[in-house]
Scaffold this active site. Structure first.
Site, PDB file in Angstrom:
ATOM      1  N   HIS A   1       6.455   7.803 -32.965  1.00 49.81           N
ATOM      2  CA  HIS A   1       5.061   8.284 -32.989  1.00 49.81           C
ATOM      3  C   HIS A   1       4.860   9.089 -34.278  1.00 49.81           C
ATOM      4  O   HIS A   1       5.107   8.583 -35.368  1.00 49.81           O
ATOM      5  CB  HIS A   1       4.812   9.075 -31.695  1.00 49.81           C
TER       6      HIS A   1
ATOM      7  N   ARG B   1      -6.850   3.537 -41.165  1.00 45.33           N
ATOM      8  CA  ARG B   1      -6.435   4.870 -41.655  1.00 45.33           C
ATOM      9  C   ARG B   1      -5.514   4.702 -42.869  1.00 45.33           C
ATOM     10  O   ARG B   1      -5.499   5.538 -43.769  1.00 45.33           O
ATOM     11  CB  ARG B   1      -5.741   5.659 -40.533  1.00 45.33           C
TER      12      ARG B   1
ATOM     13  N   HIS C   1       2.509  -1.575 -34.562  1.00 43.94           N
ATOM     14  CA  HIS C   1       1.671  -0.712 -33.718  1.00 43.94           C
ATOM     15  C   HIS C   1       1.587  -1.294 -32.316  1.00 43.94           C
ATOM     16  O   HIS C   1       1.604  -2.516 -32.148  1.00 43.94           O
ATOM     17  CB  HIS C   1       0.260  -0.562 -34.307  1.00 43.94           C
TER      18      HIS C   1
ATOM     19  N   SER D   1       0.889  11.286 -27.763  1.00 42.84           N
ATOM     20  CA  SER D   1       0.443  12.692 -27.819  1.00 42.84           C
ATOM     21  C   SER D   1      -0.837  12.901 -27.022  1.00 42.84           C
ATOM     22  O   SER D   1      -0.951  13.859 -26.234  1.00 42.84           O
ATOM     23  CB  SER D   1       0.260  13.151 -29.274  1.00 42.84           C
TER      24      SER D   1
ATOM     25  N   ASP E   1       1.029   6.069 -40.861  1.00 46.83           N
ATOM     26  CA  ASP E   1       2.153   6.857 -41.372  1.00 46.83           C
ATOM     27  C   ASP E   1       2.784   6.262 -42.618  1.00 46.83           C
ATOM     28  O   ASP E   1       3.553   6.935 -43.302  1.00 46.83           O
ATOM     29  CB  ASP E   1       3.209   7.007 -40.279  1.00 46.83           C
TER      30      ASP E   1
HETATM   31  N1  NMX Z   1      10.353  -2.577 -37.597  1.00 48.60           N
HETATM   32  C1  NMX Z   1      11.249  -3.280 -36.912  1.00 48.60           C
HETATM   33  N2  NMX Z   1      11.065  -3.749 -35.669  1.00 48.60           N
HETATM   34  C2  NMX Z   1       9.854  -3.534 -35.127  1.00 48.60           C
HETATM   35  C3  NMX Z   1       8.840  -2.836 -35.790  1.00 48.60           C
HETATM   36  C4  NMX Z   1       9.124  -2.344 -37.081  1.00 48.60           C
HETATM   37  N3  NMX Z   1       8.242  -1.625 -37.764  1.00 48.60           N
HETATM   38  N4  NMX Z   1       7.764  -2.783 -34.978  1.00 48.60           N
HETATM   39  C5  NMX Z   1       8.103  -3.404 -33.835  1.00 48.60           C
HETATM   40  N5  NMX Z   1       9.376  -3.851 -33.914  1.00 48.60           N
HETATM   41  C6  NMX Z   1      10.175  -4.484 -32.867  1.00 48.60           C
HETATM   42  C7  NMX Z   1      10.275  -3.534 -31.694  1.00 48.60           C
HETATM   43  O1  NMX Z   1      11.290  -2.546 -31.926  1.00 48.60           O
HETATM   44  C8  NMX Z   1      10.595  -4.478 -30.569  1.00 48.60           C
HETATM   45  O2  NMX Z   1      11.951  -4.814 -30.656  1.00 48.60           O
HETATM   46  P1  NMX Z   1      12.853  -5.073 -29.312  1.00 48.60           P
HETATM   47  O3  NMX Z   1      12.239  -6.287 -28.675  1.00 48.60           O
HETATM   48  O4  NMX Z   1      14.216  -5.273 -29.852  1.00 48.60           O
HETATM   49  O5  NMX Z   1      12.690  -3.840 -28.478  1.00 48.60           O
HETATM   50  C9  NMX Z   1       9.756  -5.706 -30.937  1.00 48.60           C
HETATM   51  O6  NMX Z   1       9.508  -5.614 -32.348  1.00 48.60           O
HETATM   52  C10 NMX Z   1       8.429  -5.790 -30.208  1.00 48.60           C
HETATM   53  O7  NMX Z   1       7.730  -4.556 -30.394  1.00 48.60           O
HETATM   54  P2  NMX Z   1       6.132  -4.495 -30.455  1.00 48.60           P
HETATM   55  O8  NMX Z   1       5.634  -4.981 -29.134  1.00 48.60           O
HETATM   56  O9  NMX Z   1       5.643  -5.179 -31.669  1.00 48.60           O
HETATM   57  O10 NMX Z   1       5.880  -2.948 -30.681  1.00 48.60           O
HETATM   58  P3  NMX Z   1       5.717  -1.768 -29.605  1.00 48.60           P
HETATM   59  O11 NMX Z   1       4.341  -1.792 -29.093  1.00 48.60           O
HETATM   60  O12 NMX Z   1       6.801  -1.835 -28.603  1.00 48.60           O
HETATM   61  O13 NMX Z   1       5.996  -0.498 -30.516  1.00 48.60           O
HETATM   62  C11 NMX Z   1       5.817   0.846 -32.465  1.00 48.60           C
HETATM   63  C12 NMX Z   1       5.066  -0.023 -31.447  1.00 48.60           C
HETATM   64  C13 NMX Z   1       4.818   1.553 -33.339  1.00 48.60           C
HETATM   65  C14 NMX Z   1       6.656   1.878 -31.720  1.00 48.60           C
HETATM   66  C15 NMX Z   1       6.715  -0.075 -33.328  1.00 48.60           C
HETATM   67  O14 NMX Z   1       5.934  -0.998 -34.047  1.00 48.60           O
HETATM   68  C16 NMX Z   1       7.603   0.679 -34.268  1.00 48.60           C
HETATM   69  O15 NMX Z   1       8.709   1.115 -33.848  1.00 48.60           O
HETATM   70  N6  NMX Z   1       7.178   0.913 -35.567  1.00 48.60           N
HETATM   71  C17 NMX Z   1       7.930   1.726 -36.481  1.00 48.60           C
HETATM   72  C18 NMX Z   1       7.730   3.214 -36.182  1.00 48.60           C
HETATM   73  C19 NMX Z   1       6.330   3.668 -36.553  1.00 48.60           C
HETATM   74  O16 NMX Z   1       5.817   3.393 -37.621  1.00 48.60           O
HETATM   75  N7  NMX Z   1       5.693   4.420 -35.647  1.00 48.60           N
HETATM   76  C20 NMX Z   1       4.382   5.029 -35.933  1.00 48.60           C
HETATM   77  C21 NMX Z   1       3.221   4.468 -35.117  1.00 48.60           C
HETATM   78  C22 NMX Z   1       1.927   5.145 -35.482  1.00 48.60           C
HETATM   79  N8  NMX Z   1       1.915   6.575 -35.091  1.00 48.60           N
HETATM   80  O17 NMX Z   1       1.613   7.410 -35.859  1.00 48.60           O
HETATM   81  O18 NMX Z   1       2.248   6.903 -33.944  1.00 48.60           O
HETATM   82  C1  MLT Z   2      -1.705   7.399 -33.078  1.00 42.82           C
HETATM   83  O1  MLT Z   2      -2.456   7.770 -33.983  1.00 42.82           O
HETATM   84  O2  MLT Z   2      -1.619   8.013 -32.000  1.00 42.82           O
HETATM   85  C2  MLT Z   2      -0.792   6.233 -33.340  1.00 42.82           C
HETATM   86  O3  MLT Z   2      -1.360   5.271 -34.173  1.00 42.82           O
HETATM   87  C3  MLT Z   2      -0.134   5.667 -32.115  1.00 42.82           C
HETATM   88  C4  MLT Z   2      -0.987   4.946 -31.138  1.00 42.82           C
HETATM   89  O4  MLT Z   2      -2.202   4.843 -31.255  1.00 42.82           O
HETATM   90  O5  MLT Z   2      -0.380   4.426 -30.163  1.00 42.82           O
END
Ligand code: NMX
Ligand code: MLT
Length: 435
Positions: A272, A327, A318, A242, A373
């Site tokens: 996100h 947070r 994350h 964002s 979240d």
């Molecule tokens: N559950 C299952 N798998 C996960 C999770 C999770 N919570 N977090 C990471 N992975 C997987 C990810 O999908 C990836 O799989 P693949 O190799 O098959 O593509 C692998 O682990 C490596 O990912 P990372 O490098 O650890 O994470 P990345 O930096 O790519 O993504 C998020 C970060 C936040 C997108 C990821 O951790 C996620 O999808 N979390 C769940 C959704 C979430 O809570 N999002 C909110 C973030 C905060 N916000 O408010 O924005």
């Molecule tokens: C945010 O607050 O924007 C989330 O934690 C996602 C991020 O920092 O990448």
């Protein structure tokens, strides 16, 4: 005491010199190599942006202008009788790097209340949206439509000089933040059938008015929750979807309404901001499958079934953080103080003791710990704000603070159009053939 705009007018020339000096001294220094994986890997870790309001440390979490969340809770002005910081003070801190006085914060509350009304055509636009349109889509539509009255767009069309851009961008940013409670309240009321909206009380702070527009203004604990919620969701450095989207779109000199409307569309994605809705959906689904008061073993199996189904566990992991999000901890502290016996809070705690081990065992996620979240929906649910499709709208109200602060600085410092270089796989193969 100076107003926020008066204070900024003093700080801007100083910062222009500061940036000049920084570039003269460090401009040609390297952060290290850029490798091909950066291009395929979502640019993770690639230094690419200037963002002044906050910087994220992988282990320690966010600092707003160098201050941790507990420090902000201690130092920023509070409402009479309240113990959470007023987000007005956080906005001042994000913009200036300084802690405002209680009087300056009160002036900001009054200023925002005076700017809070939204144009009639935006009210009608929202009233015509089908209740089945996701609240985030409605939110982004309404924010984009505020561009109708943009001071910056008008000034630009009249030939404003570059050095004066920040003035109307400041006015638009103040209008944007001020109008969000009325937009959020109207969406909530329309979609969830809550009836006629009360009006903004010019003697109340921003969070109190937001709570009132959602129908919770009489609940002082909910008002305090809004103050904490808006403070901690406001800014998370510049690379998140964002914030970066807002900055990128603003770099084309799109006004703050267009830039923040775009930011909201990114926040609406499930990886996100929509994750706060997804967490509640996931918890409720789990309860429907394994029942309430389920054993740790049943919860563990459910987490595994989520992973085996090729889904993520929402609220965990994350892109930058490698420890539990502060947070999350701030919201946990709030829950321990105000709702220690809440059954959903107990479930969130139970999940917290189980998910990290499962994610570690699964071996993919780089960060197995909870993010912001994982906790917010439980607090909102406790006070009766049970409509989870609305949760990301509140995240969006807060994120406007961080995006707006940087938009003002970007225009004050003459930040250029963003335009990184992209490559095709074929061109990369050709470039590195025989190397
Ligand atoms: N559950 C299952 N798998 C996960 C999770 C999770 N919570 N977090 C990471 N992975 C997987 C990810 O999908 C990836 O799989 P693949 O190799 O098959 O593509 C692998 O682990 C490596 O990912 P990372 O490098 O650890 O994470 P990345 O930096 O790519 O993504 C998020 C970060 C936040 C997108 C990821 O951790 C996620 O999808 N979390 C769940 C959704 C979430 O809570 N999002 C909110 C973030 C905060 N916000 O408010 O924005
Ligand atoms: C945010 O607050 O924007 C989330 O934690 C996602 C991020 O920092 O990448």
């Amino acid at each position: 005491q100076p107003t926020l705009k008066e204070r900024l007018a003093v700080l801007i020339p100083q910062e222009i010199e500061n940036v000049k000096a920084t570039r003269a001294e460090h401009g040609k220094k390297s952060f290290g190599p850029v490798v091909v994986d950066h291009l395929y890997g979502g640019m993770r870790g690639l230094p690419a942006l200037i963002w002044d309001g906050s910087v994220l440390d992988a282990d320690e979490g966010i600092r707003f202008r160098g201050k941790t969340i507990p420090e902000c809770q201690k130092l920023l002005p509070k409402a009479p009788g309240g113990s959470e910081p007023l987000p007005e003070g956080l906005f001042w801190l994000l913009l200036t790097g300084e802690v405002p006085t209680p009087e300056q914060v009160t002036e900001l509350s009054k200023d925002w209340a005076a700017r809070a009304a939204i144009p009639e055509f935006v009210e009608e636009l929202l009233d015509r949206c089908p209740p089945t349109l996701h609240p985030m889509s409605q939110f982004s539509l309404a924010v984009t439509a505020l561009n109708h009255d943009s001071a910056f767009a008008k000034a630009y069309s009249q030939g404003i000089s570059k050095k004066d851009y920040w003035g109307p961008v400041f006015e638009d940013s103040m209008d944007l933040i001020a109008k969000l409670p009325n937009i959020a309240g109207r969406i909530y009321s329309n979609v969830f059938g809550k009836g006629k909206l009360p009006s903004i009380d010019k003697a109340k702070d921003y969070s109190h008015n937001l709570a009132t527009l959602l129908g919770f203004g009489d609940n002082e604990a909910f008002v305090e929750l809004m103050r904490l919620y808006i403070t901690i969701h406001s800014d998370h450095e510049g690379g998140n979807v964002s914030a970066h989207t807002g900055k990128l779109v603003g770099s084309a000199l799109s006004d703050p309404f267009l830039a923040f409307g775009a930011a909201l569309n990114g926040l609406a994605g499930p990886l996100h901001g929509l994750a706060n809705q997804e967490v509640l959906v996931w918890l409720r689904k789990m309860q429907s499958v394994i029942g309430e008061n389920a054993s740790d073993e049943a919860v563990r199996e459910y987490v595994w079934s989520t992973l085996k189904g090729g889904q993520v566990v929402p609220g965990y992991g994350h892109a930058v953080l490698r420890k539990t999000d502060p947070r999350y901890m701030a919201q946990r502290e709030f829950a321990l103080k105000h709702l220690p016996e809440d059954s959903l809070f107990k479930l969130v705690n139970q999940v917290y003791t189980i998910v990290p081990d499962v994610l570690l065992e699964a071996g993919k996620a780089k960060n197995p710990w909870p993010n912001v979240d994982a906790h917010s929906g439980v607090l909102l649910t406790h006070y009766g704000l049970t409509q989870m499709e609305f949760y990301t709208v509140l995240f969006g109200v807060s994120r406007a603070f961080g995006v707006a602060a940087q938009l003002i600085w970007d225009r004050a410092l003459g930040a250029p159009l963003e335009r990184p270089k992209s490559y095709s796989t074929a061109s990369i193969q050709k470039m590195f053939a025989n190397k």
